[in-house]
Design a protein around this motif. Structure first.
Motif, PDB file in Angstrom:
ATOM      1  N   ALA A 173       0.355  -0.448  -0.042  1.00  0.00           N
ATOM      2  CA  ALA A 173      -0.186   0.063  -0.238  1.00  0.00           C
ATOM      3  C   ALA A 173       0.695   1.387  -0.137  1.00  0.00           C
ATOM      4  O   ALA A 173       0.449   2.678  -0.424  1.00  0.00           O
ATOM      5  CB  ALA A 173      -0.836   0.404   1.203  1.00  0.00           C
ATOM      6  N   VAL A 174       1.593   0.991   0.838  1.00  0.00           N
ATOM      7  CA  VAL A 174       2.731   2.026   0.472  1.00  0.00           C
ATOM      8  C   VAL A 174       3.402   2.985  -0.333  1.00  0.00           C
ATOM      9  O   VAL A 174       3.698   3.592  -0.222  1.00  0.00           O
ATOM     10  CB  VAL A 174       3.594   1.681   1.723  1.00  0.00           C
ATOM     11  CG1 VAL A 174       5.120   2.983   2.497  1.00  0.00           C
ATOM     12  CG2 VAL A 174       2.866   2.510   3.350  1.00  0.00           C
ATOM     13  N   LEU A 175       4.024   2.146  -1.193  1.00  0.00           N
ATOM     14  CA  LEU A 175       4.270   2.209  -2.182  1.00  0.00           C
ATOM     15  C   LEU A 175       4.502   3.217  -3.500  1.00  0.00           C
ATOM     16  O   LEU A 175       5.413   3.913  -3.523  1.00  0.00           O
ATOM     17  CB  LEU A 175       5.099   1.050  -2.856  1.00  0.00           C
ATOM     18  CG  LEU A 175       6.203  -0.016  -1.992  1.00  0.00           C
ATOM     19  CD1 LEU A 175       6.645  -1.643  -2.899  1.00  0.00           C
ATOM     20  CD2 LEU A 175       7.671   0.847  -1.725  1.00  0.00           C
ATOM     21  N   PRO A 176       3.102   2.939  -3.685  1.00  0.00           N
ATOM     22  CA  PRO A 176       2.666   3.850  -4.822  1.00  0.00           C
ATOM     23  C   PRO A 176       2.807   5.652  -4.073  1.00  0.00           C
ATOM     24  O   PRO A 176       2.731   6.193  -5.070  1.00  0.00           O
ATOM     25  CB  PRO A 176       1.247   3.979  -4.326  1.00  0.00           C
ATOM     26  CG  PRO A 176       0.991   2.306  -4.157  1.00  0.00           C
ATOM     27  CD  PRO A 176       2.112   2.038  -3.096  1.00  0.00           C
ATOM     28  N   ARG A 177       2.523   5.103  -2.887  1.00  0.00           N
ATOM     29  CA  ARG A 177       3.003   7.033  -2.199  1.00  0.00           C
ATOM     30  C   ARG A 177       4.343   7.524  -2.456  1.00  0.00           C
ATOM     31  O   ARG A 177       4.872   8.685  -2.322  1.00  0.00           O
ATOM     32  CB  ARG A 177       2.469   6.790  -0.669  1.00  0.00           C
ATOM     33  CG  ARG A 177       1.431   6.190  -0.679  1.00  0.00           C
ATOM     34  CD  ARG A 177       0.497   6.615   0.849  1.00  0.00           C
ATOM     35  NE  ARG A 177      -0.150   5.415   0.864  1.00  0.00           N
ATOM     36  CZ  ARG A 177      -0.500   4.651   2.618  1.00  0.00           C
ATOM     37  NH1 ARG A 177       0.251   5.903   3.052  1.00  0.00           N
ATOM     38  NH2 ARG A 177      -1.266   4.500   3.123  1.00  0.00           N
ATOM     39  N   LEU A 178       5.473   6.441  -2.336  1.00  0.00           N
ATOM     40  CA  LEU A 178       6.755   7.287  -2.979  1.00  0.00           C
ATOM     41  C   LEU A 178       7.135   6.842  -4.163  1.00  0.00           C
ATOM     42  O   LEU A 178       8.603   6.988  -4.697  1.00  0.00           O
ATOM     43  CB  LEU A 178       7.241   6.024  -1.838  1.00  0.00           C
ATOM     44  CG  LEU A 178       7.643   5.689  -0.549  1.00  0.00           C
ATOM     45  CD1 LEU A 178       8.469   5.048   0.093  1.00  0.00           C
ATOM     46  CD2 LEU A 178       7.721   7.325   0.013  1.00  0.00           C
ATOM     47  N   HIS A 179       6.338   6.981  -5.371  1.00  0.00           N
ATOM     48  CA  HIS A 179       6.344   7.175  -6.442  1.00  0.00           C
ATOM     49  C   HIS A 179       7.270   8.277  -6.754  1.00  0.00           C
ATOM     50  O   HIS A 179       8.471   8.592  -7.766  1.00  0.00           O
ATOM     51  CB  HIS A 179       5.339   6.743  -7.957  1.00  0.00           C
ATOM     52  CG  HIS A 179       4.830   7.846  -7.581  1.00  0.00           C
ATOM     53  ND1 HIS A 179       4.880   9.657  -8.356  1.00  0.00           N
ATOM     54  CD2 HIS A 179       3.817   8.367  -6.694  1.00  0.00           C
ATOM     55  CE1 HIS A 179       4.024  10.315  -7.768  1.00  0.00           C
ATOM     56  NE2 HIS A 179       3.429   9.715  -6.625  1.00  0.00           N
ATOM     57  N   HIS A 180       7.557   9.535  -6.657  1.00  0.00           N
ATOM     58  CA  HIS A 180       8.316   9.989  -6.790  1.00  0.00           C
ATOM     59  C   HIS A 180       9.390  10.657  -6.128  1.00  0.00           C
ATOM     60  O   HIS A 180      10.615  11.898  -5.923  1.00  0.00           O
ATOM     61  CB  HIS A 180       7.264  12.125  -6.285  1.00  0.00           C
ATOM     62  CG  HIS A 180       7.592  11.583  -4.858  1.00  0.00           C
ATOM     63  ND1 HIS A 180       5.664  10.810  -4.339  1.00  0.00           N
ATOM     64  CD2 HIS A 180       7.448  12.580  -3.390  1.00  0.00           C
ATOM     65  CE1 HIS A 180       6.312  11.135  -2.638  1.00  0.00           C
ATOM     66  NE2 HIS A 180       7.202  11.676  -2.235  1.00  0.00           N
ATOM     67  N   VAL A 181       9.561   9.243  -5.119  1.00  0.00           N
ATOM     68  CA  VAL A 181      11.260   9.599  -4.636  1.00  0.00           C
ATOM     69  C   VAL A 181      12.018   8.679  -4.875  1.00  0.00           C
ATOM     70  O   VAL A 181      11.462   7.501  -4.709  1.00  0.00           O
ATOM     71  CB  VAL A 181      10.608   9.191  -3.297  1.00  0.00           C
ATOM     72  CG1 VAL A 181      11.807   9.412  -2.428  1.00  0.00           C
ATOM     73  CG2 VAL A 181       9.657   9.876  -2.124  1.00  0.00           C
ATOM     74  N   PRO A 182      13.486   8.905  -5.504  1.00  0.00           N
ATOM     75  CA  PRO A 182      13.547   8.383  -6.532  1.00  0.00           C
ATOM     76  C   PRO A 182      14.672   7.060  -5.667  1.00  0.00           C
ATOM     77  O   PRO A 182      15.277   5.959  -6.500  1.00  0.00           O
ATOM     78  CB  PRO A 182      14.926   9.479  -7.342  1.00  0.00           C
ATOM     79  CG  PRO A 182      15.152  10.042  -6.033  1.00  0.00           C
ATOM     80  CD  PRO A 182      13.461  10.167  -6.128  1.00  0.00           C
ATOM     81  N   GLU A 183      14.834   7.247  -4.833  1.00  0.00           N
ATOM     82  CA  GLU A 183      15.689   6.331  -4.003  1.00  0.00           C
ATOM     83  C   GLU A 183      15.472   6.686  -2.497  1.00  0.00           C
ATOM     84  O   GLU A 183      14.912   7.551  -2.012  1.00  0.00           O
ATOM     85  CB  GLU A 183      16.948   6.778  -3.940  1.00  0.00           C
ATOM     86  CG  GLU A 183      18.216   5.875  -3.610  1.00  0.00           C
ATOM     87  CD  GLU A 183      19.059   6.236  -4.280  1.00  0.00           C
ATOM     88  OE1 GLU A 183      20.925   5.442  -3.763  1.00  0.00           O
ATOM     89  OE2 GLU A 183      20.246   6.883  -4.062  1.00  0.00           O
ATOM     90  N   VAL A 184      15.125   5.274  -1.765  1.00  0.00           N
ATOM     91  CA  VAL A 184      14.604   5.081  -0.374  1.00  0.00           C
ATOM     92  C   VAL A 184      15.769   4.903   0.180  1.00  0.00           C
ATOM     93  O   VAL A 184      17.115   3.593   0.203  1.00  0.00           O
ATOM     94  CB  VAL A 184      13.059   4.990  -0.156  1.00  0.00           C
ATOM     95  CG1 VAL A 184      12.255   5.543  -1.072  1.00  0.00           C
ATOM     96  CG2 VAL A 184      13.183   2.793  -0.684  1.00  0.00           C
ATOM     97  N   SER A 185      15.685   5.432   1.950  1.00  0.00           N
ATOM     98  CA  SER A 185      16.692   4.204   2.852  1.00  0.00           C
ATOM     99  C   SER A 185      15.374   3.360   3.449  1.00  0.00           C
ATOM    100  O   SER A 185      14.506   3.965   3.818  1.00  0.00           O
ATOM    101  CB  SER A 185      16.990   5.112   3.877  1.00  0.00           C
ATOM    102  OG  SER A 185      17.451   4.109   4.817  1.00  0.00           O
TER     103      SER A 185
END
Length: 405
Positions: A173-185
């Protein structure tokens, strides 16, 4: 001493950092994308010159404009206390040949994965962590680290775009909310109380530090609108509960080779007593926590930061006389502030302990609580006794209400 200061008028406490430099004898040259006429008057009075650029985020263009700036004197320091401008400051230092964090030493303060790798190498306890730049990478890291976990931007600030994920369904559910973030920790979720370790350093030596306690943890506060978040600057810093966290803070400064300026570190203390590093920034904390330090220790933190930057000195007598609580309020409803309930009781009960009131007035447009911890204003209070401080803060949190409509 000529100091080039990036964005002297923003964020909200930057005018006072500008003042601090000017009051210790620096000539302050500002650079920013705000027209000079729109800068706060305090900033305009303290600047010796100002370069208005089209965008601070076109680093090549900014560097070229600085070199073409005829009104600028020889620069001795380049300073930036705003997270997004840290790399620009590093590149300007290199281009101008002045001391301070270069790009190599700035990167660990901006890249959370690189930050934790360096501290792992120094033998410090960090959350288990991985970075990912794809959905598949997120899934792989999650399976390796295990749930619950935290997803956050690798170069983020505060708790924006930060999520706790308890299982595979929540991750989906969370991954689509981070589509604008190129790289995550992607990190192990550490259950425990969260504190800060904030410093003013001079040539690698900590001249002053502050410890604040988040109530509740920022991630929880960012996820629940009804909460009135609290930040408590602690008077008693020698208590056993904090000892290992302070030791870790000193080791972090050393491991990252931070020399002169402000730092803001966050760390956790688990129920078992184990302390775990969170993250660190080469800047002061936001949301007026620097003002908390001023009210807790009775010295001008902005001016002493300026003295440390310019003259590698610290002259203030540090007297830790108070615990200071800031209680941030969020209005109920949407639109404009219609009424405030409970403020008279608070003022009558705690008036002598209240040091600052920034609550929005009736008729003001309510702010977006997701975009700013300050939300719709705050009350700041202080008291020598911690239990009394917490009781007053909890009363404000529970019984002061703003309504919008």
């Amino acid at each position: 001493m000529n100091v080039l200061l990036i964005s002297p008028g923003y964020p909200a406490d930057m005018p006072h950092f500008t003042r601090g430099l000017a009051e210790v004898g620096a000539r302050v040259y500002g650079i920013g994308d705000t027209p000079e006429a729109l800068l706060p008057r305090l900033v305009q009075r303290c600047l010796s010159g100002y370069l208005h650029v089209r965008s601070l985020w076109d680093e090549e263009a900014v560097i070229a404009e600085v070199f073409a700036w005829k009104g600028m004197a020889t620069i001795h320091r380049v300073e930036c206390l705003w997270e997004p401008g840290m790399m620009l400051a590093a590149r300007l230092r290199e281009a101008l040949g002045v001391p301070g964090l270069d790009t190599e030493r700035t990167l660990p303060f901006r890249n959370k994965e690189l930050m934790k790798r360096k501290l792992d190498d120094a033998g410090l306890r960090t959350p288990r962590h991985r970075h990912a730049d794809s959905i598949a990478g997120c899934w792989e890291a999650a399976e390796e680290i295990g749930y619950p976990l935290i997803l956050k931007p690798i170069d983020g600030a505060g708790s924006m775009d930060t999520y706790r994920v308890n299982d595979r369904e929540e991750l989906r559910a969370v991954l689509p909310r981070l589509h604008h973030v190129p790289e995550v920790s992607i990190e192990e979720f550490v259950e425990g109380e969260e504190f800060t370790f904030d410093t003013i350093c001079i040539e690698g030596r900590i001249a002053y530090f502050n410890v604040a306690w988040y109530r509740p943890r920022p991630l929880i506060a960012r996820s629940n609108e009804w909460i009135s978040p609290q930040v408590i600057a602690l008077r008693q810093i020698s208590q056993p509960m904090l000892t290992e966290g302070l030791e870790m803070g000193h080791k972090v400064i050393e491991a990252l080779d931070f020399q002169t300026g402000f730092t803001h570190m966050e760390w956790y203390r688990k129920e078992s007593g184990e302390v775990v590093f969170g993250e660190i920034a080469a800047r002061p904390p936001g949301a007026h926590q620097v003002d908390q330090m001023k009210f807790a220790c009775n010295f001008d933190v902005y001016r002493e930061w300026g003295r440390a930057i310019c003259w590698h000195a610290f002259e203030a007598e540090i007297s830790r006389d108070y615990n200071v609580a800031t209680v941030y309020k969020r209005a109920q409803g949407h639109g404009h502030i219609q009424r405030i309930e409970g403020l008279e009781h608070i003022q009558e009960a705690y008036g002598e302990h209240l040091v600052w009131d920034t609550l929005l007035p009736i008729g003001a447009q309510r702010r977006n609580w997701r975009h700013t911890l300050v939300s719709d204003g705050f009350l700041m209070l202080r008291h020598p006794d911690l239990d009394t401080t917490l009781a007053m803060a909890d009363d404000i949190g529970c019984n002061l209400h703003l309504y919008a409509g």
